[in-house]
Design a protein around this motif. Structure first.
Motif, PDB file in Angstrom:
ATOM      1  N   ASP A  91       0.805  -1.222   0.000  1.00 24.35           N
ATOM      2  CA  ASP A  91       0.000   0.000   0.000  1.00 24.35           C
ATOM      3  C   ASP A  91       0.837   1.270   0.000  1.00 24.35           C
ATOM      4  OD1 ASP A  91      -2.491  -1.440   0.177  1.00 24.35           O
ATOM      5  OD2 ASP A  91      -2.004  -1.821   2.285  1.00 24.35           O
ATOM      6  N   LEU A  92       1.943   1.269   0.764  1.00 25.82           N
ATOM      7  CA  LEU A  92       2.690   2.501   0.986  1.00 25.82           C
ATOM      8  C   LEU A  92       4.192   2.244   1.026  1.00 25.82           C
ATOM      9  CD1 LEU A  92       0.391   3.840   3.823  1.00 25.82           C
ATOM     10  CD2 LEU A  92       0.881   5.161   1.744  1.00 25.82           C
ATOM     11  N   PHE A  93       4.944   3.226   0.539  1.00 23.18           N
ATOM     12  CA  PHE A  93       6.412   3.235   0.618  1.00 23.18           C
ATOM     13  C   PHE A  93       6.814   4.670   0.912  1.00 23.18           C
ATOM     14  CE2 PHE A  93      10.583   3.138  -1.971  1.00 23.18           C
ATOM     15  CZ  PHE A  93      11.330   2.736  -0.880  1.00 23.18           C
ATOM     16  N   VAL A  94       7.420   4.911   2.071  1.00 28.26           N
ATOM     17  CA  VAL A  94       7.658   6.282   2.524  1.00 28.26           C
ATOM     18  C   VAL A  94       9.101   6.748   2.318  1.00 28.26           C
ATOM     19  CG1 VAL A  94       5.773   6.221   4.206  1.00 28.26           C
ATOM     20  CG2 VAL A  94       8.082   5.533   4.911  1.00 28.26           C
ATOM     21  N   SER A 115       2.239   9.245  -6.383  1.00 29.37           N
ATOM     22  CA  SER A 115       3.045  10.023  -5.442  1.00 29.37           C
ATOM     23  C   SER A 115       2.103  10.816  -4.546  1.00 29.37           C
ATOM     24  CB  SER A 115       3.986  10.977  -6.192  1.00 29.37           C
ATOM     25  OG  SER A 115       4.690  11.790  -5.266  1.00 29.37           O
ATOM     26  N   VAL A 116       2.180  10.553  -3.248  1.00 30.37           N
ATOM     27  CA  VAL A 116       1.296  11.216  -2.292  1.00 30.37           C
ATOM     28  C   VAL A 116       1.841  12.593  -1.926  1.00 30.37           C
ATOM     29  CG1 VAL A 116       0.278  11.087   0.022  1.00 30.37           C
ATOM     30  CG2 VAL A 116       0.500   9.014  -1.380  1.00 30.37           C
ATOM     31  N   THR A 117       3.153  12.658  -1.670  1.00 32.42           N
ATOM     32  CA  THR A 117       3.779  13.929  -1.314  1.00 32.42           C
ATOM     33  C   THR A 117       5.290  13.778  -1.374  1.00 32.42           C
ATOM     34  OG1 THR A 117       3.738  15.740   0.315  1.00 32.42           O
ATOM     35  CG2 THR A 117       4.056  13.520   1.183  1.00 32.42           C
ATOM     36  N   HIS A 237      15.330  14.308  -3.574  1.00 26.49           N
ATOM     37  CA  HIS A 237      14.252  14.490  -2.605  1.00 26.49           C
ATOM     38  C   HIS A 237      13.631  13.128  -2.366  1.00 26.49           C
ATOM     39  CE1 HIS A 237      12.058  14.653  -6.453  1.00 26.49           C
ATOM     40  NE2 HIS A 237      11.031  14.161  -5.766  1.00 26.49           N
ATOM     41  N   VAL A 238      12.809  13.031  -1.316  1.00 25.88           N
ATOM     42  CA  VAL A 238      12.202  11.753  -0.936  1.00 25.88           C
ATOM     43  C   VAL A 238      10.686  11.888  -0.977  1.00 25.88           C
ATOM     44  CG1 VAL A 238      12.047   9.950   0.826  1.00 25.88           C
ATOM     45  CG2 VAL A 238      14.182  11.241   0.545  1.00 25.88           C
ATOM     46  N   GLU A 239      10.026  10.925  -1.622  1.00 28.90           N
ATOM     47  CA  GLU A 239       8.576  10.953  -1.767  1.00 28.90           C
ATOM     48  C   GLU A 239       7.919   9.789  -1.031  1.00 28.90           C
ATOM     49  OE1 GLU A 239       7.240  11.277  -5.822  1.00 28.90           O
ATOM     50  OE2 GLU A 239       8.788  12.754  -6.350  1.00 28.90           O
ATOM     51  N   THR A 240       6.652   9.982  -0.702  1.00 29.14           N
ATOM     52  CA  THR A 240       5.788   8.902  -0.237  1.00 29.14           C
ATOM     53  C   THR A 240       4.982   8.413  -1.429  1.00 29.14           C
ATOM     54  OG1 THR A 240       5.595   9.855   1.980  1.00 29.14           O
ATOM     55  CG2 THR A 240       3.901   8.261   1.307  1.00 29.14           C
ATOM     56  N   LEU A 241       5.066   7.123  -1.719  1.00 28.40           N
ATOM     57  CA  LEU A 241       4.323   6.520  -2.819  1.00 28.40           C
ATOM     58  C   LEU A 241       3.244   5.594  -2.264  1.00 28.40           C
ATOM     59  CD1 LEU A 241       7.219   5.506  -5.256  1.00 28.40           C
ATOM     60  CD2 LEU A 241       5.980   7.679  -5.137  1.00 28.40           C
TER      61      LEU A 241
END
Length: 325
Positions: A91-94, A115-117, A237-241
């Motif tokens: 579901d998520l990878f931060v 990409s969430v943020t 930069h680092v994203e939340t997917l």
């Protein structure tokens, strides 16, 4: 997509049996009413064996548990995480580092992975060298090959499949910066840093994949090399997917991750705690959340737990329960 999910699950089971690339950590979600994610299944986080990823994932999972959802953390390679997000098995990878993971992103369906943020806006990923090499004139990737003998033609990397390793592999393959006859030694973050320790202790030069934020910048007197040809793709930069269906089905959790952003100081502190405190990741996450309500209140603003409790209140109650256990 059903066939893809079955194939990936079989692959994950195989990795579990081998015991080499997958670790499960299932946690109960007693906060916020004890609900589960959409469809009655746990919220599945993918993570990698980096201290920053382990810390951020455990902080994230703890907050999701506080909102009343069970969670599961699966430690995998980067390519398998992206595939899992695409198929919905994750579901998520931060801890998605860009631009170095752009190749991974291009290998999955962009309609299925969202990409969430951007959760960490400023980061650096590059080849690093120790101070002795830097002071001798190695300040750019362009300088490496002039000193091939001093470096033994070797760049130390982390785990196979890592995006940073792939950048180095591509530089070698394409003879970028004249590195065509160099080699990369892949191992793990700890394995790589052990080589750095050994080289510095022996008075040798060493080249390795380095990044910030990370405590290596404080532990070692080192230089992250300039990259004029942008082999690393430019500033990081680092994203939340997230899986796209998960985003649509879980608006409250999605809002949390839209609002969850950190800076170099926070992430650097997490990394140091994971690597040097001797505490378990779950304890590190819980203690940090207890000590930083002014930050978590911003992350949870407007978010409700599964039972309708305001997010900040649900987290506070959950942490009190954990402290009393």
């Amino acid at each position: 997509m059903g066939d893809e999910r079955g194939t990936l699950k079989k692959a994950l089971v195989g990795l579990t049996i081998l015991g080499s690339a997958l670790v499960f950590s299932a946690c109960g979600g007693s906060g916020g009413g004890g609900a589960q994610g959409s469809g009655g299944e746990p919220v599945n986080f993918g993570t990698v064996d980096w201290p920053e990823a382990i810390a951020k994932t455990n902080v994230s999972a703890t907050m999701v548990e506080a909102l009343g959802h069970e969670t599961e953390i699966q430690q995998l390679s980067v390519p398998v995480i992206f595939k899992g997000l695409e198929t919905g098995d994750l579901d998520l990878f931060v801890e998605a580092w860009f631009p170095t993971m752009q190749t991974n992103m291009e290998q999955v369906d962009g309609e299925e992975v969202r990409s969430v943020t951007t959760n960490l806006p400023e980061a650096t990923f590059s080849v690093a060298v120790n101070r002795e090499a830097c002071d001798a004139g190695v300040t750019s990737h362009e300088d490496l090959d002039r000193f091939k003998e001093e470096f033994n033609g070797t760049i130390y990397g982390i785990e196979p499949g890592n995006d940073g390793n792939q950048v180095v592999i591509d530089m070698i393959k394409n003879d970028t910066y004249g590195l065509g006859d160099w080699e990369i030694v892949e191992s793990s973050t700890n394995g790589m840093l052990s080589e750095v320790d050994r080289a510095i202790e022996d008075g040798e030069w060493v080249a390795f994949t380095g990044w910030e934020p990370h405590w290596m910048g404080q532990r070692y007197d080192m230089c992250l090399l300039e990259d004029p040809e942008e082999a690393w793709g430019g500033p990081s930069h680092v994203e939340t997917l997230a899986n796209a269906d998960f985003v649509e089905d879980n608006p409250e959790i999605n809002q949390l991750f839209e609002q969850m952003k950190v800076d170099k100081e926070i992430q650097g502190n997490w990394i140091d705690q994971i690597d040097n405190s001797g505490k378990e990741p779950e304890q590190i996450a819980t203690e940090w959340l207890q000590e930083n309500p002014e930050i978590t209140d911003r992350w949870l603003e407007g978010v409700e737990a599964a039972d309708g409790t305001p997010g900040p209140e649900a987290l506070s109650t959950y942490l009190e329960e954990q402290a009393s256990n």
